[in-house]
Design a protein around this motif. Structure first.
Motif, PDB file in Angstrom:
ATOM      1  N   ASP A 184      -3.077  -5.955  11.570  1.00 63.09           N
ATOM      2  CA  ASP A 184      -1.926  -5.149  11.997  1.00 63.09           C
ATOM      3  C   ASP A 184      -2.295  -3.683  11.898  1.00 63.09           C
ATOM      4  OD1 ASP A 184       0.460  -7.147  12.262  1.00 63.09           O
ATOM      5  OD2 ASP A 184      -0.502  -7.690  10.367  1.00 63.09           O
ATOM      6  N   ALA A 185      -1.764  -2.882  12.822  1.00 69.84           N
ATOM      7  CA  ALA A 185      -2.021  -1.443  12.820  1.00 69.84           C
ATOM      8  C   ALA A 185      -0.705  -0.685  12.951  1.00 69.84           C
ATOM      9  CB  ALA A 185      -2.961  -1.059  13.959  1.00 69.84           C
ATOM     10  N   ALA A 216      -3.187   3.501   9.939  1.00 70.52           N
ATOM     11  CA  ALA A 216      -3.643   2.479   8.997  1.00 70.52           C
ATOM     12  C   ALA A 216      -3.781   1.127   9.683  1.00 70.52           C
ATOM     13  CB  ALA A 216      -2.672   2.361   7.824  1.00 70.52           C
ATOM     14  N   VAL A 217      -4.801   0.393   9.268  1.00 72.61           N
ATOM     15  CA  VAL A 217      -5.039  -0.973   9.762  1.00 72.61           C
ATOM     16  C   VAL A 217      -5.118  -1.893   8.553  1.00 72.61           C
ATOM     17  CG1 VAL A 217      -6.462  -2.476  11.190  1.00 72.61           C
ATOM     18  CG2 VAL A 217      -6.374  -0.023  11.675  1.00 72.61           C
ATOM     19  N   ARG A 218      -4.421  -3.012   8.627  1.00 77.61           N
ATOM     20  CA  ARG A 218      -4.452  -4.009   7.540  1.00 77.61           C
ATOM     21  C   ARG A 218      -5.103  -5.286   8.050  1.00 77.61           C
ATOM     22  NH1 ARG A 218       1.247  -5.955   5.519  1.00 77.61           N
ATOM     23  NH2 ARG A 218       1.163  -7.002   7.553  1.00 77.61           N
ATOM     24  N   PRO A 222       0.821   3.124   1.324  1.00 76.69           N
ATOM     25  CA  PRO A 222       2.280   3.013   1.468  1.00 76.69           C
ATOM     26  C   PRO A 222       2.725   2.787   2.908  1.00 76.69           C
ATOM     27  CG  PRO A 222       1.637   5.303   1.109  1.00 76.69           C
ATOM     28  CD  PRO A 222       0.417   4.471   0.893  1.00 76.69           C
ATOM     29  N   VAL A 223       1.804   2.900   3.862  1.00 77.06           N
ATOM     30  CA  VAL A 223       2.163   2.653   5.258  1.00 77.06           C
ATOM     31  C   VAL A 223       2.626   1.215   5.446  1.00 77.06           C
ATOM     32  CG1 VAL A 223       1.273   2.588   7.621  1.00 77.06           C
ATOM     33  CG2 VAL A 223       0.585   4.432   6.085  1.00 77.06           C
ATOM     34  N   PHE A 274      -7.322  -6.159   3.039  1.00 78.24           N
ATOM     35  CA  PHE A 274      -8.176  -4.976   3.140  1.00 78.24           C
ATOM     36  C   PHE A 274      -7.470  -3.951   4.028  1.00 78.24           C
ATOM     37  CE2 PHE A 274     -10.642  -8.827   2.754  1.00 78.24           C
ATOM     38  CZ  PHE A 274     -11.514  -8.550   1.712  1.00 78.24           C
ATOM     39  N   TYR A 275      -7.710  -2.666   3.739  1.00 73.78           N
ATOM     40  CA  TYR A 275      -7.069  -1.597   4.508  1.00 73.78           C
ATOM     41  C   TYR A 275      -8.102  -0.561   4.940  1.00 73.78           C
ATOM     42  CZ  TYR A 275      -2.785  -3.391   2.303  1.00 73.78           C
ATOM     43  OH  TYR A 275      -1.757  -4.189   1.857  1.00 73.78           O
TER      44      TYR A 275
END
Length: 282
Positions: free
Chosen positions: A132-133, A114-116, A79-80, A91-92
């Motif tokens: 993105d972080a 979290a990193v996407r 949800p971040v 991927f997360y």
């Protein structure tokens, strides 16, 4: 080997046209990283999956105690980040209960880091990567944007994985080339020996069958020299001796090697005799 691997990431960096803006004197938060990479989508996906599964978020740390944040997990969603609806594979990597991670704007609480990673197809040889972080604090549920350090460090980790993959592909290609060259050399040698055998065994013009058989037998028969010989179990001097052969004993050559003959004695025994201990029949 290690030296070669260390050099490749630098070469990849030089070759990759970075789309992310360079840092200015003031930190820019929330820009993320977008880069085009000259590798196939499958190769990039594999590298990203390896990095997502490593349990480490690079480019940040909790307070000042570590060089990175450990204990991260690979998840299918979080949800971040809002739900991704654009093209690409997503991927997360998430770390719960992160303590005041560095390089996030106004961070200072405990929350979710979290990193996407988004992998997008460009063409058969090029792929786009987006990273993105975000840090979401628990007390206020407020998102703290990254200054780009996490994205850059995670991208470097992906580059390292790609470099190793490229090196392995290069080594595999070189090994395959050497293998093909060896096969070609063996085939050439086989054909050459076959031609020699055909020439040696061909019946000469005007030669009777009896004469032909006698000549062929003469080619493959040898006689032990006056010094005698030892019939060996293998083609090297330290091999065990099967039996001594007296001078004048006849043998038939079954196998030819550079220094040894694999032979059969008149009694039907098989073994090896050094070439220097045999001579042609008169």
């Amino acid at each position: 080997m290690l030296r070669a691997i260390a050099c490749i990431p630098f070469l990849l960096v030089a070759a990759f046209p970075l789309g992310a803006a360079r840092k200015s004197t003031q930190e820019a938060y929330g820009q993320g990283l977008t880069v085009g990479i000259p590798v196939t989508e499958q190769e990039l996906v594999q590298a990203v999956q390896d990095v997502v599964a490593d349990g480490i978020i690079q480019g940040t740390k909790e307070y000042n105690k570590d060089e990175y944040v450990a204990g991260a997990e690979s998840v299918s969603s979080t949800p971040v980040f809002p739900r991704w609806s654009s093209p690409g594979q997503v991927f997360y990597k998430v770390r719960q209960n992160a303590l005041d991670p560095r390089n996030f704007k106004d961070s200072g609480d405990t929350g979710t880091l979290a990193v996407r990673y988004v992998v997008q197809h460009q063409d058969e040889k090029n792929t786009i990567l987006k990273i993105d972080a975000i840090f979401l604090d628990d007390p206020h549920r407020r998102a703290h944007l990254s200054n780009g350090s996490v994205e850059a460090a995670e991208y470097k980790d992906i580059q390292d994985h790609l470099a190793v993959t490229q090196l392995r592909k290069q080594q595999a290609a070189e090994d395959e080339q050497r293998h093909q060259q060896e096969l070609a050399a063996k085939e050439l040698e086989r054909k050459h020996k076959q031609q020699q055998l055909e020439v040696a065994t061909a019946q000469a013009p005007g030669e009777s069958l009896e004469q032909h058989v006698k000549r062929l037998r003469h080619e493959v028969e040898r006689v032990v020299r006056t010094s005698g010989a030892l019939l060996k179990s293998a083609p090297f001097r330290s091999a065990s001796s099967l039996k001594p052969l007296p001078a004048g004993a006849k043998v038939v050559i079954l196998i030819i090697s550079p220094y040894w003959y694999g032979v059969e004695t008149e009694a039907g025994e098989h073994g090896w005799i050094h070439r220097s201990q045999l001579e042609r029949l008169p």
